[in-house]
Write a protein that holds these residues in place. Structure first.
Motif, PDB file in Angstrom:
ATOM      1  N   SER A   1       0.968   3.804  -3.180  1.00  0.00           N
ATOM      2  CA  SER A   1       0.585   5.199  -2.950  1.00  0.00           C
ATOM      3  C   SER A   1       1.660   6.164  -3.439  1.00  0.00           C
ATOM      4  O   SER A   1       1.358   7.262  -3.917  1.00  0.00           O
TER       5      SER A   1
ATOM      6  N   VAL B   1      -6.825   1.471   3.649  1.00  0.00           N
ATOM      7  CA  VAL B   1      -6.860   2.347   2.477  1.00  0.00           C
ATOM      8  C   VAL B   1      -7.484   3.702   2.794  1.00  0.00           C
ATOM      9  O   VAL B   1      -7.244   4.702   2.073  1.00  0.00           O
TER      10      VAL B   1
ATOM     11  N   ARG C   1      -6.538   5.539   4.998  1.00  0.00           N
ATOM     12  CA  ARG C   1      -5.405   6.389   5.375  1.00  0.00           C
ATOM     13  C   ARG C   1      -4.525   6.722   4.177  1.00  0.00           C
ATOM     14  O   ARG C   1      -3.474   7.332   4.329  1.00  0.00           O
ATOM     15  N   TYR C   2      -4.932   6.279   2.991  1.00  0.00           N
ATOM     16  CA  TYR C   2      -4.153   6.511   1.781  1.00  0.00           C
ATOM     17  C   TYR C   2      -5.010   7.289   0.775  1.00  0.00           C
ATOM     18  O   TYR C   2      -5.650   6.702  -0.097  1.00  0.00           O
TER      19      TYR C   2
ATOM     20  N   LEU D   1       0.836  -1.206   0.000  1.00  0.00           N
ATOM     21  CA  LEU D   1       0.000   0.000   0.000  1.00  0.00           C
ATOM     22  C   LEU D   1       0.868   1.252   0.000  1.00  0.00           C
ATOM     23  O   LEU D   1       0.596   2.217  -0.732  1.00  0.00           O
ATOM     24  N   ASP D   2       1.932   1.253   0.812  1.00  0.00           N
ATOM     25  CA  ASP D   2       2.838   2.404   0.873  1.00  0.00           C
ATOM     26  C   ASP D   2       3.469   2.675  -0.485  1.00  0.00           C
ATOM     27  O   ASP D   2       3.517   3.820  -0.966  1.00  0.00           O
TER      28      ASP D   2
ATOM     29  N   ARG E   1       1.283   0.045  -9.688  1.00  0.00           N
ATOM     30  CA  ARG E   1       0.167   0.119  -8.742  1.00  0.00           C
ATOM     31  C   ARG E   1      -0.732  -1.115  -8.842  1.00  0.00           C
ATOM     32  O   ARG E   1      -1.123  -1.704  -7.836  1.00  0.00           O
TER      33      ARG E   1
ATOM     34  N   ARG F   1      -4.377   8.893  -1.796  1.00  0.00           N
ATOM     35  CA  ARG F   1      -3.990   8.814  -3.206  1.00  0.00           C
ATOM     36  C   ARG F   1      -4.394   7.488  -3.850  1.00  0.00           C
ATOM     37  O   ARG F   1      -4.240   7.312  -5.056  1.00  0.00           O
ATOM     38  N   LEU F   2      -4.896   6.547  -3.040  1.00  0.00           N
ATOM     39  CA  LEU F   2      -5.250   5.241  -3.570  1.00  0.00           C
ATOM     40  C   LEU F   2      -6.757   5.111  -3.768  1.00  0.00           C
ATOM     41  O   LEU F   2      -7.542   5.496  -2.899  1.00  0.00           O
TER      42      LEU F   2
END
Length: 454
Positions: free
Chosen positions: A152, A190, A192-193, A148-149, A160, A195-196
């Motif tokens: 992102s 997700v 917390r992400y 995930l990191d 991706r 951009r995803l």
């Protein structure tokens, strides 16, 4: 003249080995026998809850039950048995320092458990991850969050896509629970992400069998599959893996997925230690009597995942499945039979009727079949978690596990990577040490050399 006490050597500190040692300590006076336990770790791994460790719901310490809290006078040898010479009555042990020593015995209890079963699939052993050890579960958690990191931080659509597709192979308990728990992890993470796109994250559960967890029966197996599909997990049955690469997975139905995470839970095989004995086997497991004796060798017992123990409750030549429930109860029966052997009393066969099955799908979702009663949803979850807590051997483990569940339910997860083996390849053999065992000839040579030194 003081008589030397007979020595009982137990190989393996899992459900079977620990229960055997505990019962021996209770039943035998210190003067009757010396008890030793060979195990590379000072804990019993509560294997059924590894998916919760991988998902971060439980801490690793919660499922690592201290042997030294449970055992009072058993001598623990920190290492793994890499060969058995039953004619010399010697176990060849590699300590955690890599020193090789000979452990003599009068009675031997073989409970080395199992390892992940693999097949000759290109790339499998290099790129798949298992779910059999505490280190693997901890590593997988770090790896999934790392995907995930990295996704992102990447502007490359292909990268991706490969980082956000996850494949779990194996539709048994381990695979189903692993897919369910980790899918919940990524769904929560997700958020917390920013951009995803959550729609890009996809979990796949595949199995060559026509049904999911057939032991549960058609109704509960179908219920479990519906729960997973409702969450967005793609369940494919009658399909297996054809090839695994660093950035893609090919299936036997012709599909090819961009993917950097393949978790392999497609069954287990008896410990390679069994292959060092010249003894009869049944599908790789040691053939034993109903009393769990290895008939070819005097004073040798085998149980748990490494032994084909006759299932007298089912009959018709059936053998007990490799479950924690059977292993723990077999450990107690072997201990009773060892005591009987030491006291020249008759041995008794192992008999246990399965109490049922529990499958924890995370959150409020579960399916259970206690005593044949089919449950799903919250009632099944209460039964599943209640069973796991009761099955743990120490109060500290019970309290820690229950507290972790409560904390996760109320406070959620922080999605932290620990950096565990972050820059090293995570091959199956590196976690399970499957290439550490000796051949039969090597065992005899080592045993004779070590005995001559001693």
């Amino acid at each position: 003249m003081k008589m030397e006490r007979p020595r009982i050597l137990i190989v393996g500190g899992g459900f079977a080995g620990l229960e055997c040692a505990r019962r021996l300590e209770r039943k035998l006076a210190p003067s009757e026998a010396e008890i030793s336990l060979v195990t590379p770790f000072s804990y019993q791994l509560y294997l059924p809850l590894l998916p919760h460790v991988a998902a971060g719901v439980l801490t690793p310490q919660s499922v690592a039950i201290s042997l030294r809290r449970s055992l009072r006078r058993t001598h623990i040898v920190p290492g793994g048995a890499i060969g058995i010479d039953p004619r010399s009555k010697v176990a060849v042990v590699r300590k955690i320092t890599d020193e090789v020593v000979a452990e003599k015995y009068d009675y031997l209890v073989l409970a080395p458990g199992s390892v992940t079963r693999t097949f000759d699939i290109p790339g499998l052993t290099d790129y798949a991850r298992g779910m059999k050890t505490l280190a693997e579960a901890t590593y997988i958690r770090d790896h999934v969050i790392a995907q995930l990191d990295l996704a992102s931080a990447s502007m490359d659509e292909q990268e991706r896509a490969s980082r956000l597709q996850f494949v779990v192979v194996g539709g048994g308990y381990a695979g189903t629970e692993t897919a369910a728990c980790l899918q919940r992890l990524t769904t929560a993470a997700v958020k917390r992400y920013p951009r995803l796109d959550p729609q890009l994250i996809k979990w796949h559960l595949i199995d060559i069998a026509p049904k999911l967890m057939p032991e549960l029966g058609d109704k509960l197996g179908t219920t479990a599959m519906e729960i997973l599909r409702k969450r967005g997990v793609d369940v494919s049955l009658g399909v297996s893996v054809a090839e695994v690469g660093p950035e893609n997975v090919k299936f036997t139905d012709g599909r090819s997925l961009p993917c950097r995470t393949l978790i392999w839970t497609a069954g287990v095989a008896a410990s390679p230690l069994i292959g060092t004995l010249d003894a009869e086997t049944v599908r790789g497991r040691l053939a034993v009597t109903a009393e769990m004796r290895v008939p070819q060798f005097e004073g040798v017992f085998a149980l748990g995942d490494a032994a084909a123990v006759p299932d007298l409750a089912k009959g018709d030549g059936a053998v007990c499945p490799p479950t924690a429930q059977h292993s723990a109860r077999q450990g107690k029966r072997v201990a009773e039979n060892l005591v009987a052997a030491l006291r020249n009393q008759p041995l008794e066969p192992y008999f246990h009727k399965d109490l049922g099955l529990v499958v924890d799908l995370g959150g409020k979702d579960a399916v259970s079949k206690p005593m044949g009663v089919e449950l799903h949803g919250a009632p099944a979850q209460v039964v599943a978690r209640g069973y796991h807590v009761m099955a743990m051997r120490t109060n500290s483990a019970k309290y820690r596990t229950a507290a972790n569940w409560l904390l996760n339910a109320t406070a959620g997860d922080d999605f932290v990577r620990t950096g565990f083996l972050a820059r090293q390849p995570a091959r199956l053999r590196d976690f399970e040490y499957t290439d550490a065992y000796l051949s039969r000839d090597q065992v005899r040579e080592h045993a004779q050399a070590l005995l001559a030194k001693g």
